[in-house]
Write an enzyme that holds these catalytic residues in place. Structure first.
Site, PDB file in Angstrom:
ATOM      1  N   ASN A 157      -9.221   8.969  -0.888  1.00  0.00           N
ATOM      2  CA  ASN A 157      -9.119   7.529  -1.137  1.00  0.00           C
ATOM      3  C   ASN A 157      -9.828   6.825   0.014  1.00  0.00           C
ATOM      4  O   ASN A 157      -9.301   6.738   1.113  1.00  0.00           O
ATOM      5  CB  ASN A 157      -7.630   7.146  -1.203  1.00  0.00           C
ATOM      6  N   LYS A 195     -10.479   3.787   0.400  1.00  0.00           N
ATOM      7  CA  LYS A 195      -9.985   2.424   0.651  1.00  0.00           C
ATOM      8  C   LYS A 195     -11.182   1.468   0.810  1.00  0.00           C
ATOM      9  O   LYS A 195     -12.184   1.642   0.133  1.00  0.00           O
ATOM     10  CB  LYS A 195      -9.035   2.412   1.849  1.00  0.00           C
ATOM     11  N   HIS A 247      -1.002   2.213  -5.700  1.00  0.00           N
ATOM     12  CA  HIS A 247      -1.018   2.605  -4.283  1.00  0.00           C
ATOM     13  C   HIS A 247      -0.129   1.650  -3.486  1.00  0.00           C
ATOM     14  O   HIS A 247      -0.057   0.451  -3.809  1.00  0.00           O
ATOM     15  CB  HIS A 247      -2.452   2.581  -3.751  1.00  0.00           C
ATOM     16  N   GLU A 284      -0.538   0.171  -0.827  1.00  0.00           N
ATOM     17  CA  GLU A 284      -1.221  -1.028  -0.312  1.00  0.00           C
ATOM     18  C   GLU A 284      -1.367  -2.071  -1.415  1.00  0.00           C
ATOM     19  O   GLU A 284      -1.308  -3.271  -1.142  1.00  0.00           O
ATOM     20  CB  GLU A 284      -2.571  -0.622   0.302  1.00  0.00           C
ATOM     21  N   GLU A 327       3.605   9.259  -1.733  1.00  0.00           N
ATOM     22  CA  GLU A 327       3.069   8.794  -0.455  1.00  0.00           C
ATOM     23  C   GLU A 327       4.117   7.956   0.266  1.00  0.00           C
ATOM     24  O   GLU A 327       4.232   6.740   0.004  1.00  0.00           O
ATOM     25  CB  GLU A 327       1.819   7.948  -0.681  1.00  0.00           C
ATOM     26  N   GLY A 348      -1.580   6.248   7.143  1.00  0.00           N
ATOM     27  CA  GLY A 348      -2.407   5.668   8.191  1.00  0.00           C
ATOM     28  C   GLY A 348      -1.736   5.604   9.551  1.00  0.00           C
ATOM     29  O   GLY A 348      -2.240   4.958  10.472  1.00  0.00           O
ATOM     30  N   SER A 377      -1.267  10.627   6.001  1.00  0.00           N
ATOM     31  CA  SER A 377      -1.698  11.335   7.207  1.00  0.00           C
ATOM     32  C   SER A 377      -1.954  12.821   6.987  1.00  0.00           C
ATOM     33  O   SER A 377      -1.699  13.640   7.873  1.00  0.00           O
ATOM     34  CB  SER A 377      -0.712  11.108   8.357  1.00  0.00           C
TER      35      SER A 377
END
Ligand code: PGA
Length: 252
Positions: A12, A14, A98, A100, A170, A176, A214
């Site tokens: 991904n 991003k 996701h 985010e 996730e 991250g 991560s």
């Protein structure tokens, strides 16, 4: 992971990459891992680089995915990209829900559900993301939250939908941050998700459940050794040919 499922290693990207950078990264990965047939390799660049990446991996086994998609077919939806527009580019895979999208752009379970339904209607494979925040984990609510998200996205879809669904667990606190879930923490939730899929009458043993948060070259092997971890959804470490190649070439 179980031998009956094909592992999936998805990058991904991003909001990273000009078209030139995307071409170099995708081309490098096509040369290194594009010939693999025993592992599914997925690249999810920004919308603006989808066509570039599609061309850079043409002739390889790498699959190109979008990072998001509208639930609507067309109309007055400024800034959105429809399933038909993606299909027009040759894209038939999409990451949905996701964290985010959920946290920063306010996508609730209802929106994720509409997107999953749109993806199915248009013949897409969805990578449906779920996961708890740190506060939710600390409050002992991990399984409750994940169950709610899985249920909202997938309940009642029908067994036929199973072949078009990938789930990505996730934990938000691991994305991250460099703070990976331990393989035991991840396996526990993956096992629960597989049970939920079974309860929803989906073909649970055939559905890949990816871990994300991560994932790096130095922790992928341990994660992939767990029976219900069928692959990885990788952010930061998917942005370089060397590190993502090593992740694709995990040894479990
Ligand atoms: P990360 O991102 O690998 O950089 O933690 C994973 C993701 O958000 O999919």
């Amino acid at each position: 992971m179980a031998a009956s499922r094909t592992p999936i290693l998805a990058g991904n990207w991003k909001m990273h990459g000009t078209t030139a950078e995307a071409k170099a990264l995708a081309g490098g990965l096509a040369a290194r891992v594009g010939g693999r047939t025993d592992r599914g390799v997925v690249l999810a660049p920004p919308f603006t680089a989808l066509a570039t990446v599609r061309d850079a991996v043409a002739g390889s086994n790498i699959v190109v995915a979008a990072q998001n998609m509208s639930w609507a077919d067309k109309g007055a939806f400024t800034g959105e990209v429809s399933p038909g527009m993606l299909a027009d580019l040759g894209v038939r895979h999409v990451i949905l829900g996701h964290s985010e999208r959920r946290e920063i752009f306010g996508e609730g379970d209802d929106v994720v559900r509409k997107k999953v339904e749109a993806a199915l209607k248009h013949g897409f494979t969805s990578i449906v993301c779920v996961g708890e925040t740190l506060a939710e984990r600390d409050a002992g609510r991990t399984l409750e939250v994940v169950k709610r998200q899985v249920d909202a996205a997938l309940n009642g879809l029908g067994a036929d939908a199973g072949g078009s669904i990938v789930v990505a667990y996730e934990p938000v606190w691991a994305i991250g941050t460099g703070r990976v879930a331990t393989r035991e923490q991840a396996q526990e939730v993956h096992g629960e998700i597989r049970g939920l899929l079974r309860d929803l009458a989906l073909p649970a043993d055939a559905i890949a459940i990816l871990y994300g948060g991560s994932v790096k070259p130095d922790n992928v092997d341990g994660l992939m050794a767990e029976p219900d971890i069928d692959g990885a959804l990788v952010g930061g470490a998917s942005l370089e040919v060397e590190s993502f190649t090593r992740i694709v070439e995990y040894r479990a």
